[in-house]
Scaffold this active site. Sequence first.
Site, mmCIF file in Angstrom:
data_model
loop_
_atom_site.group_PDB
_atom_site.id
_atom_site.type_symbol
_atom_site.label_atom_id
_atom_site.label_comp_id
_atom_site.label_asym_id
_atom_site.label_seq_id
_atom_site.Cartn_x
_atom_site.Cartn_y
_atom_site.Cartn_z
ATOM 1 N N LYS A 1 0.823 -1.209 0.000
ATOM 2 C CA LYS A 1 0.000 0.000 0.000
ATOM 3 C C LYS A 1 0.855 1.256 0.000
ATOM 4 C CE LYS A 1 0.930 0.992 4.498
ATOM 5 N NZ LYS A 1 1.614 2.219 4.985
ATOM 6 N N PRO B 1 9.050 -3.870 -0.558
ATOM 7 C CA PRO B 1 10.262 -3.576 0.222
ATOM 8 C C PRO B 1 10.102 -3.864 1.715
ATOM 9 C CG PRO B 1 9.850 -1.819 -1.357
ATOM 10 C CD PRO B 1 8.669 -2.731 -1.426
ATOM 11 N N VAL B 2 11.125 -4.471 2.294
ATOM 12 C CA VAL B 2 11.125 -4.781 3.720
ATOM 13 C C VAL B 2 11.413 -3.499 4.502
ATOM 14 C CG1 VAL B 2 12.243 -6.131 5.537
ATOM 15 C CG2 VAL B 2 11.896 -7.140 3.276
ATOM 16 N N ALA B 3 10.619 -3.252 5.551
ATOM 17 C CA ALA B 3 10.746 -2.026 6.353
ATOM 18 C C ALA B 3 10.750 -0.801 5.461
ATOM 19 C CB ALA B 3 12.021 -2.073 7.207
ATOM 20 N N GLY C 1 7.769 0.973 4.539
ATOM 21 C CA GLY C 1 6.605 1.832 4.676
ATOM 22 C C GLY C 1 5.464 1.479 3.753
ATOM 23 N N MET C 2 5.484 0.251 3.202
ATOM 24 C CA MET C 2 4.434 -0.161 2.273
ATOM 25 C C MET C 2 3.621 -1.350 2.772
ATOM 26 S SD MET C 2 5.993 0.262 -1.541
ATOM 27 C CE MET C 2 4.392 -0.264 -2.183
ATOM 28 N N GLY D 1 4.556 -4.514 3.670
ATOM 29 C CA GLY D 1 4.868 -5.834 3.113
ATOM 30 C C GLY D 1 4.613 -6.958 4.100
ATOM 31 N N SER E 1 2.600 -6.862 6.593
ATOM 32 C CA SER E 1 1.152 -6.921 6.798
ATOM 33 C C SER E 1 0.475 -7.668 5.657
ATOM 34 C CB SER E 1 0.590 -5.503 6.916
ATOM 35 O OG SER E 1 1.121 -4.845 8.042
ATOM 36 N N ALA E 2 0.972 -7.483 4.437
ATOM 37 C CA ALA E 2 0.436 -8.223 3.299
ATOM 38 C C ALA E 2 0.676 -9.722 3.467
ATOM 39 C CB ALA E 2 1.062 -7.724 1.997
ATOM 40 N N ASP F 1 -2.134 -2.297 9.590
ATOM 41 C CA ASP F 1 -2.158 -2.389 8.129
ATOM 42 C C ASP F 1 -2.697 -3.718 7.617
ATOM 43 O OD1 ASP F 1 -1.120 0.142 7.857
ATOM 44 O OD2 ASP F 1 0.949 -0.522 7.576
#
Length: 324
Positions: free
Chosen positions: A24, A116-118, A120-121, A123, A125-126, A158
């Site tokens: 996200k 990307p890991v850490a 802010g998107m 990942g 949580s997905a 998230d």
Amino acid sequence: MNLGTTNARGRFSARTVRVKAPGKVNVSLNVGPLRPDGYHSVASVYLAVSLYEEVAATSTETGGITVSISPNSTLDLDGVDIPLDERNLAYKAAAIMADVSEHATGVHLEITKRVPVAGGMGGGSADAAATLLACDALWNSGLSREELAHLAAELGADVPFSLLGGTAVGLGVGDELSPALAKAQMDWVLVCADYGLSTPEVFRTLDRLRDAEGLEVPEPVEVDPKILQALRSGDPDALSRVLINDLQRASIDLAPQLRDTIGLGESNGALAGIVSGSGPTIALLAHSAGSAESLAEELRHLGHDALAVHGPVPGARIISDTVL
């Protein structure tokens, strides 16, 4: 074949359910003051974008939960510390599902990392959202999306959104979600960093910066309606004028080079740039899919890890269900 436990001859038959779930971008993120419980209230607009994590959940005869990272992952994970034990969000999601499922077996989770890991998107949580849906199908738990979302909220703010997808307004700590009727495609370029930022550290830095300025901020209770209007109408020019992320100043304080990345994107045709969530991924808003592709290509030429994406896209979805 349903549970992946035993077949007609009494032999165990493994089954794999594969689910994809989107990362996200926070199109807007207002952050309130530090609360007594240690959290911050937010008012945010989440946009699910076309960069997906995948989780393959395979029933196992041995019991327990195991996790591995797929060699098909597109991220360079050298030196990246991804826990594969009970600290992993996907592991936690499987454990929660096992607690509420009558027919739980052991399960192996193979995660294909693309977000990307850490970064802010969302990942991780997905991964958790995909695991909830995969284990629900694997074990025939029969939970509704609403019930899965309730479990998702226990795993982090998230996770419910990655289940939901699309566009949503998030209040509270981000877990009070309301779907937003904004289906027009928006095109973005994500510029990924070769390092991560700790979300708790970014929030602590924001608190420190505000305290140093004697800045008192109100509790956020709503998002700017102009943002939702721009998303509904599919007007990237209007959206570019109202993008906001209160965490951006803290992320740039911790990683000053992010300001240069935003400037580089805007000087090469982006309508606007913003730190995604707590960073360090930069989201650059483009005028169209073609301009996003051109911008991403130019930034790659300049040595950046850039990818054109679009949103909104649906939330977690089963993509295959196979008896092995």
